[in-house]
Every structure is written in C-alpha cells, then in structure tokens.
Design a protein around this motif. Structure first.
Motif, PDB file in Angstrom:
ATOM      1  N   CYS A  76      24.140  35.749 -24.984  1.00 49.01           N
ATOM      2  CA  CYS A  76      23.690  35.062 -26.450  1.00 49.01           C
ATOM      3  C   CYS A  76      23.392  36.091 -27.481  1.00 49.01           C
ATOM      4  O   CYS A  76      22.537  36.790 -27.745  1.00 49.01           O
ATOM      5  N   LEU A  77      24.517  36.473 -28.297  1.00 45.94           N
ATOM      6  CA  LEU A  77      24.534  37.246 -29.450  1.00 45.94           C
ATOM      7  C   LEU A  77      23.601  36.795 -30.496  1.00 45.94           C
ATOM      8  O   LEU A  77      23.326  35.338 -30.605  1.00 45.94           O
ATOM      9  N   PRO A  78      22.667  37.442 -31.192  1.00 46.21           N
ATOM     10  CA  PRO A  78      21.778  36.921 -31.986  1.00 46.21           C
ATOM     11  C   PRO A  78      22.537  36.402 -33.310  1.00 46.21           C
ATOM     12  O   PRO A  78      23.647  36.917 -33.815  1.00 46.21           O
ATOM     13  N   LYS A  79      21.908  35.541 -33.983  1.00 45.86           N
ATOM     14  CA  LYS A  79      22.713  34.598 -35.014  1.00 45.86           C
ATOM     15  C   LYS A  79      22.388  35.793 -36.404  1.00 45.86           C
ATOM     16  O   LYS A  79      21.539  35.825 -37.136  1.00 45.86           O
ATOM     17  N   THR A  80      23.382  36.337 -36.544  1.00 41.38           N
ATOM     18  CA  THR A  80      23.558  37.350 -37.685  1.00 41.38           C
ATOM     19  C   THR A  80      24.893  36.907 -38.552  1.00 41.38           C
ATOM     20  O   THR A  80      25.571  36.158 -38.148  1.00 41.38           O
TER      21      THR A  80
END
Length: 281
Positions: A76-80
């Motif tokens: 889960c990549l951070p939402k950026t």
C-alpha cells in the motif's frame, strides 16, 4: 501489508500483485529485445518501423512502472502526488498503445488498398514521426487538463479512485469515445477490408496469408485486451449509483483489477507484430 483494507480486499490485492509480477518480467524481456532489434536496424527504418518503435516505447514505459503497482498491491503506497503521476503514466501509455495500434492498422490498409500511391509518397517517415508526436501531445495535454481527477484527495488507494468521486463527464467521453470506440471501429473496418482485398487476390502467396493471420490476430487481441476495462468504465459511470456501491464493491473491485491486468498484457502480445515485422525486413 494491506492494513487499511478488509480481508477480502486484501486477498484481491495480493493476487493482483502476484499476477503483475510475471507480466513485468516477461514484458521487460520481450520489449527490451524489441527495442534493441529496432535500434540495430535504425539505418533502414520505414514509416512502419517508426510506428512500431513508438508502440514498443509505450509498452516499455508501462512495464518499467509495474514494480510500483506490484509494491502497492502488497504494501500500500501512501496517497501522494506520486500516485497521481503513476496513474497518469499507466493510462497514458495504455492509450498511446491503443492509438498507435489504430494508426498502424490504417497504414496497413492504405498500403494494401492503394499500393501505387503508397509507394510514391515520399514523406512517409516524416508523416509517421508527426503522427506519433501528435498522439503523445494529445495524451499529455489530456492528462494535464484533467489532472485533478486523480489528485490524492480523490483516491481510495494509490491506484484506485474513491467510487463517490466520479470522473468528469468530458473526461469519460474522451476515454470511451476517442480512446476506445472510434479506434475499435477503425481497426475492425481496416482489418475486414484487408482480409477482403487479400482474400480476393488471384495470387494468394504465403506472405498474403501471413498478413491476413497477423491483422486478424491483432484485431482479436485488441478487442480481448481493451473491451473489458472500457466496459467497466461505462458501467461504473452510468449504472452504479454511489449509494449502492458497498454491496457491489468486492465483485466490482475484482472485475476492475482483472480488466486492468488484461489490458496490461497487451504489452507482451505486441511482440507478435514486432516478430513478423523484423522477420519480413
């Protein structure tokens, strides 16, 4: 791993990452080989080579960013803003492949339908380069105009938008009409005409038979790879109200993941066209 999702969704994401892993390695292998083969023949390029090279670039660009997709499926990549960039890269290259494939289909049809005029045209390479440039400018401009649709605040996960934030109507029209339906109609028309012309030819050589097989295979692959995801776009936009989304979330989630993966597999199927082009040169 998948800490912000339910158990069912987490399993879907893990399978998603597992499915993309072999696609990354196979796509990297075949497209690296294709690019090397094209560069080795750069002194004898034709307009067809330019179109196919553009297709190989789009394929390779998609493949090179698949590791981010695989990592996101497991961790889960951070939402950026990186997610916005990755989404734009993924879909820009998908539509670059669609539009380039359409142009190649038109070019093949014109060469077979008007062989004398095709041979006499002296600026074929310049035209091919200009067409490829127009495709990329159009796609980059479209992404820039509608960039806010994929901003982090509109995302549920790095590669997935929140279902209560729909794409703008103008954007969905561009994706469905210019990005799929019109190219599909053009490819079906050109392919059917090529098959008809070559089937009626008195001298049915092995080369003509191979061309019929190639264009037929390309059309089938195009339909199989890109119809599911655009059907999903259409259904999601017009027929699934946000208030009913929760009950439909898991099956819809699975469908979109599978359809995106199917669309991505086209980056490997394009190698069939590369093989026949290089074999005939």
């Amino acid at each position: 791993m998948c800490t912000n999702t339910s158990n069912a969704t987490c399993k879907v994401e893990i399978l998603h990452g597992v499915a993309y892993s072999p696609l990354f390695f196979l796509g990297l292998l075949v497209n690296a080989a294709a690019l090397c083969a094209f560069l080795a023949k750069r002194d004898c390029w034709t307009d067809t080579y330019i179109y196919m090279f553009n297709l190989a670039i789009a394929d390779m660009a998609l493949v090179l960013f698949l590791p981010f997709r695989i990592y996101d499926a497991f961790f889960c990549l951070p939402k950026t803003t990186l997610c916005t960039f990755l989404i734009n890269i993924h879909f820009t290259n998908m539509y670059a492949r669609i539009l380039t494939t359409t142009v190649i289909s038109v070019q093949r049809y014109l060469v077979i339908r008007f062989p004398l005029q095709a041979r006499s045209w002296r600026k074929k390479k310049e035209t091919a380069f200009g067409v490829c440039l127009v495709i990329w400018v159009f796609l980059v401009t479209t992404c820039a105009v509608f960039r806010k649709d994929n901003y982090p605040d509109k995302l549920w996960r790095c590669y997935e938008r929140c279902k209560n934030h729909r794409l703008q109507k103008e954007f969905i029209v561009i994706l469905l009409l210019l990005g799929f339906f019109i190219p599909l109609m053009i490819i079906v028309f050109c392919t059917s005409r090529i098959i008809c012309i070559l089937s009626k030819a008195e001298n049915k050589s092995e080369e003509k038979k191979s061309i019929i097989g190639l264009v037929t295979a390309n059309m089938i692959v195009f339909i199989v790879c890109y119809t599911p995801i655009h059907t999903g776009f259409l259904v999601n936009y017009f027929y699934i109200p946000p208030s009913h989304w929760q009950s439909l979330y898991i099956p819809a989630h699975v469908y979109f993941h599978v359809s995106e993966w199917i669309a991505a597999t086209n980056c490997c199927f394009d190698s069939i066209s590369y093989y026949f082009l290089l074999k005939q040169s």
